[in-house]
Design an enzyme around this catalytic site. Structure first.
Site, PDB file in Angstrom:
ATOM      1  N   ILE B  64      20.060  26.001 -17.129  1.00 50.06           N
ATOM      2  CA  ILE B  64      18.915  24.684 -16.702  1.00 50.06           C
ATOM      3  C   ILE B  64      19.689  23.261 -15.904  1.00 50.06           C
ATOM      4  O   ILE B  64      20.899  23.061 -16.614  1.00 50.06           O
ATOM      5  CB  ILE B  64      18.455  23.940 -17.427  1.00 50.06           C
ATOM      6  CG1 ILE B  64      17.126  24.194 -18.181  1.00 50.06           C
ATOM      7  CG2 ILE B  64      17.370  22.957 -17.044  1.00 50.06           C
ATOM      8  CD1 ILE B  64      16.675  24.395 -19.012  1.00 50.06           C
ATOM      9  N   HIS B 146      11.866   8.746  -4.704  1.00 51.47           N
ATOM     10  CA  HIS B 146      11.268   7.893  -3.812  1.00 51.47           C
ATOM     11  C   HIS B 146      11.801   8.749  -2.961  1.00 51.47           C
ATOM     12  O   HIS B 146      12.806   9.173  -2.542  1.00 51.47           O
ATOM     13  CB  HIS B 146      11.781   6.687  -3.783  1.00 51.47           C
ATOM     14  CG  HIS B 146      11.529   5.267  -5.069  1.00 51.47           C
ATOM     15  ND1 HIS B 146      10.276   5.190  -4.818  1.00 51.47           N
ATOM     16  CD2 HIS B 146      12.419   5.302  -6.067  1.00 51.47           C
ATOM     17  CE1 HIS B 146      10.585   4.143  -5.827  1.00 51.47           C
ATOM     18  NE2 HIS B 146      11.516   4.096  -6.277  1.00 51.47           N
ATOM     19  N   CYS B 188       6.708   9.857  -2.082  1.00 45.35           N
ATOM     20  CA  CYS B 188       5.509   9.885  -1.467  1.00 45.35           C
ATOM     21  C   CYS B 188       6.197  10.383  -0.330  1.00 45.35           C
ATOM     22  O   CYS B 188       6.754  10.991  -0.474  1.00 45.35           O
ATOM     23  CB  CYS B 188       5.734   8.709  -0.690  1.00 45.35           C
ATOM     24  SG  CYS B 188       6.061   7.356  -2.056  1.00 45.35           S
TER      25      CYS B 188
END
Lengths: 576, 374
Positions: B64, B146, B188
């Site tokens: 990971i 974002h 978004c």
């Protein structure tokens, strides 16, 4: 899932080896762990864990690679042999050690990350080894140590002498770097705990829970690797790995305002057993101020005295390898209850502060203040300052004043910075008069960086690493110069060479300076404005000059087009 | 030493690495799935995915690569340090004792992210910071933060565009760095990020279409920020039901968080994927188990530990005792000679200056006058 840690866990599985803690005939490594709890006068409590693995082997021997690791972690062993490291000291600290309120720590460390390494004198390219070593350590400890490069590495010329065995000290093989911005969190504690032989499953390490450890005023974890004497005669070397963790719990945030501390309140765990692989596992509680300041329960008859940091202190000893320590409930939960106000604690003899003076974003002044609180003895201190290149120091403005008189240092070493290559290094040996305050000031000018060199949050400011003050402070009590095997770990970290003084290192605060920051939205604004001006102004002008107008014929109806086609065949003029 | 069971591993996908482990009671499982996730400004989402599900379903830490740009757990403004909760009832600390963050703070940049994907890292980069995948590895990439139409924001100062991401995946395909890749993005207008992919064997999921915003789920009034995004919250709720032997497939994953719950419309893209999404198990990407073969034959082993070679020769020489170094040798420091700097031939400027002086000298006085001097 690291294979090396798994193999380490396999070989430490008690069901295979048994509950013994003696040395095996074939292996020559041993592990000791201890915890020292020192109640402080302000109601806070200081806990210091030390885990020491001693191993008689030679990493740097030619031709023979060490391949069987038992208690010593393999990841660190491979690092030592690959980079020919003679000594390695790395620490991660959150918070600042308040010397005036808490006294001197057992193992000092500056805020952020600090790494200093002595390489073996067989190394030909020290800088290359240093760069690779920082990258490897950043992977081991999950920290951004790869940001250590030549712009924040210095080569001290007199400070940071090796703490281990050795005779020749050529400072070309020493590298020191500090990252004051580095944060310490669970992801640094996790690999640190994995280096311990028992992990965090048994022994004192079960107390190391991150939710409690980071909810403190000061948290520092460090790894120190150095060669030490194997026995009292000191005829052969052994490698020592010390993992230390110092934490100070605050009375009001972790203690909820009550001057009563217990292991459960501090760590949310109690001790149930010692690490089966440890030859000694002890808890020391400093009861020198007992019974006036606080009372300790459960009481224990085992007492021990040790001279540490120039003072003779008495400790209650809880030996975890003996089953009767845990009592009926099979768990040990120490309780310390304060009895009234303790009064003032002894002022520490050496203390240092640092701050930035001045206003505006062009110039400033760094002030370092060193206090000597001894009533009648003067002693020398070595001050080492490493300032990044973007604070351009003006060394001609350097002044050292004690008791409002000029104090000329007996040794100054200054290496100026090279923009974007090297930081400033200033080392001075200053004699501090007794009971005085010495102030070192130097003016600087702030540089304007290239716009890609700014961090994503430049308005936070830029950090300047702590200054290091190293001194041999006169001791009130004769220090013990003999090296004994069963000395407690906290008193045997720094080698003691003479009885009348002890070595101490004090770190000042790191500085946070604002550099003149450009407006980062300007490139976008400029592009928008320029493109608009070019498109509207020049574009219209160009069109006006180069556009030609042609009359466009309207298209004919279908019948006339067919008629035109026939006329073209006949060679007769066309209809319009 | 005798063993009851000998666990045999039929070939691992790490090229050149063969591990045989000799221990009766521990089963060593080698995972071949890789999980890489990055987060720009939302911390709880990757931690929750990491802590609860991927770890539980069997992917170890070494497989990971976790990139967290902000430090929220140990930030001084966190009222409970070293803890991050995904639910406002604070029942589960997702920043558990085992978390290992590989890239943190300023290291999370577009350049580092692309370097991890394509493998173009400096040679001294440690293994925990590399993506050591090969052509048999399945990779899961989870990004949150974002973003906008065609970009994802990193650290408030730079962005990664969908074209860069598509090119990076193509590089990975050319260098055979993945077998199949699942790309999940929760920002978004997230669907714009996978529009430009053109390499085979890529499947992508996004929390919102172009022109839509992804919304956050729960605010925590104590710290003043939202704890998780809606899409991630329902995705994690879905993953709660997945266990290592589950037969849930990708079609179930596409149905997570419809518009009624998420307000935005999640999207997905499977045209580049060669298998039918209905036949792809969730555990192909989120977890993995290797096939192991157990034999019941007894194996005899010789002791691998050699006794340490006696350094008898050196001990005869070193009879004198070793000493520690003086920590502050004042007399030595005061009389320390400055370092002998290596002699360098004069620099260009000095040479030029001297040449000029000599030229002027000879110009003025001429060679033939030299005999008056010498």
């Amino acid at each position: 899932f690291r294979l090396s840690s798994l193999i380490g866990h396999i070989s430490t599985c008690p069901s295979l080896i048994g509950q013994c803690c003696q040395r095996h005939p074939g292996s020559v490594d041993e592990f000791q762990e201890e915890l020292v709890i020192r109640p402080l006068h302000s109601g806070d409590i200081y806990a210091s864990f030390q885990f020491r693995t001693l191993w008689d082997t030679d990493f740097l021997q030619e031709g023979q690679k060490v391949s069987h690791y038992r208690l010593f972690p393999k990841s660190l062993g491979q690092v030592l042999s690959k980079f020919s490291v003679r000594e390695l000291h790395i620490s991660f600290t959150q918070g600042f050690w308040r010397t005036m309120q808490w006294g001197q720590p057992f193992i000092p460390s500056p805020p952020g990350a600090e790494l200093w390494v002595w390489f073996h004198d067989t190394v030909s390219d020290v800088d290359g080894n240093w760069k690779e070593l920082t990258n490897v350590l950043s992977g081991i400890f999950c920290a951004s140590l790869n940001f250590i490069d030549l712009t924040n590495t210095v080569q001290p010329s007199a400070s940071f002498k090796p703490l281990g065995l050795g005779n020749a000290t050529d400072h070309r093989f020493l590298r020191y770097a500090t990252l004051p911005r580095e944060i310490v969190c669970t992801e640094n504690l996790t690999p640190w705990k994995k280096l311990l032989p028992c992990g965090s499953k048994a022994g004192l390490a079960v107390l190391l829970k991150s939710e409690k450890l980071f909810h403190s005023s000061f948290h520092s974890q460090a790894v120190h690797i150095r060669p030490v004497c194997q026995d009292e005669q000191c005829t052969s070397k052994a490698w020592e790995l010390r993992q230390t963790l110092n934490v100070v719990f605050d009375l009001y945030t972790a203690g909820q305002g009550k001057k009563e501390w217990s292991l459960f309140k501090m760590f949310s765990r109690t001790l149930t057993e010692a690490c089966p692989l440890a030859t000694s596992s002890k808890v020391y509680v400093d009861i020198t101020d007992n019974p006036e300041l606080f009372e300790l329960s459960p009481a224990t008859p085992l007492l021990s005295q040790a001279v540490v940091l120039g003072d003779r202190r008495t400790y209650s000893v809880f030996d975890l390898t003996r089953a009767e320590t845990f009592g009926q409930l099979r768990s040990l939960n120490l309780l310390l209850r304060w009895k009234g106000d303790g009064g003032e604690m002894l002022r520490p003899l050496l203390h240092a502060e640092r701050y930035v003076a001045g206003f505006g974003l062009q110039t400033g002044e760094i002030h370092t203040v060193i206090y000597n609180n001894h009533p009648y003895r003067a002693f020398p201190v070595l001050l080492m300052d490493s300032v990044p290149w973007y604070l351009q120091l003006y060394i001609h403005t350097l002044t050292v004043t004690s008791k409002s008189r000029d104090n000329k240092p007996s040794y100054i070493h200054y290496q100026p910075a090279k923009d974007r290559h090297r930081p400033h290094l200033l080392e001075m040996l200053i004699q501090l008069p007794p009971h005085s305050m010495t102030e070192v000031t130097v003016q600087f000018e702030r540089a304007l960086l290239k716009w890609t060199e700014y961090t994503p949050d430049p308005n936070h400011g830029f950090y300047v690493g702590s200054s290091v003050v190293s001194a041999l402070v006169p001791s009130m009590v004769a220090m013990n110069t003999n090296f004994t095997q069963d000395q407690p770990l906290f008193s045997s970290f720094v080698p003691v060479k003479e009885e009348s003084s002890y070595f101490v290192r004090v770190y000042t605060e790191p500085l946070l300076v604002n550099l003149p920051t450009p407006d980062f939205s300007m490139p976008y604004n400029v592009i928008c404005l320029t493109c608009t001006v070019v498109a509207v102004g020049y574009g219209s002008f160009y069109n006006l000059l180069t556009r030609t107008f042609q009359v466009d014929e309207p298209s004919l109806p279908l019948a006339k087009r067919l008629a035109n086609l026939i006329r073209r065949i006949r060679g007769v003029p066309l209809l319009t | 030493m005798e063993l009851r069971e000998f666990i045999n591993f039929p070939g691992l996908t790490f090229p050149g690495l063969k591990i045989t482990l000799l221990k009766p009671d521990i089963f060593f499982k080698q995972w071949y799935s890789w999980y890489s996730k990055i987060h720009s400004s939302h911390l709880e989402s990757p931690l929750e995915v990491f802590h609860n599900h991927v770890y539980r379903l069997g992917i170890p830490d070494s497989h990971i690569v976790l990139m967290l740009a902000d430090d929220m757990a140990c930030n001084y403004r966190n009222p409970k340090p070293a803890t991050v909760f995904s639910h406002k009832n604070m029942e589960l600390n997702v920043y558990g004792d085992d978390v290992e963050v590989d890239y943190r703070g300023y290291e999370v940049t577009v350049e580092n992210f692309l370097r991890v994907l394509t493998g173009r890292l400096p040679p001294s980069t440690p293994r925990s910071k590399r993506l050591l995948s090969d052509d048999r590895s399945n990779i899961l990439i989870y990004l949150t933060g974002h973003g906008g139409n065609g970009f994802l924001k990193f650290q408030d100062s730079e962005e990664i565009s969908n074209m860069e991401l598509a090119d990076a995946f193509e590089q990975m395909w050319q260098k055979r760095r993945y077998n199949e890749l699942l790309f999940i993005i929760d920002t978004c207008q997230g669907a714009s990020m996978y529009e430009r992919f053109y390499s085979p064997n890529l499947m992508a999921l996004a929390s919102s279409q172009v022109g839509e915003d992804s919304l956050s789920h729960q605010p925590d009034l104590g710290i003043g920020v939202h704890l998780m995004d809606k899409y991630t919250f329902y995705l994690l709720e879905f993953l709660e039901e997945v266990h290592p032997a589950s037969q849930a497939n990708m079609n179930d994953l596409f149905k997570v968080c419809p518009q009624s719950q998420c307000v935005s419309t999640p999207g997905h893209r499977t045209d580049l994927f060669q298998r039918d999404p209905g036949s792809v198990l969730i555990t192909d990407f989120f977890g993995s188990v290797r096939k192991v073969e157990i034999t019941k034959d007894t194996i005899n082993l010789t002791s691998p530990v050699e006794p340490p070679i006696k350094r008898s020769g050196s001990s005869d020489i070193q009879i004198e005792s070793l000493t520690y170094v003086d920590q502050l040798p004042v007399a030595e420091i005061i009389h320390q000679k400055p370092k002998q700097k290596d002699w360098h031939p004069p620099d260009g400027f000095i040479l030029g200056l001297w040449t000029l002086i000599l030229l002027v000298f000879f110009q003025t006085y001429g060679i033939k006058h030299l005999k008056h001097i010498f």
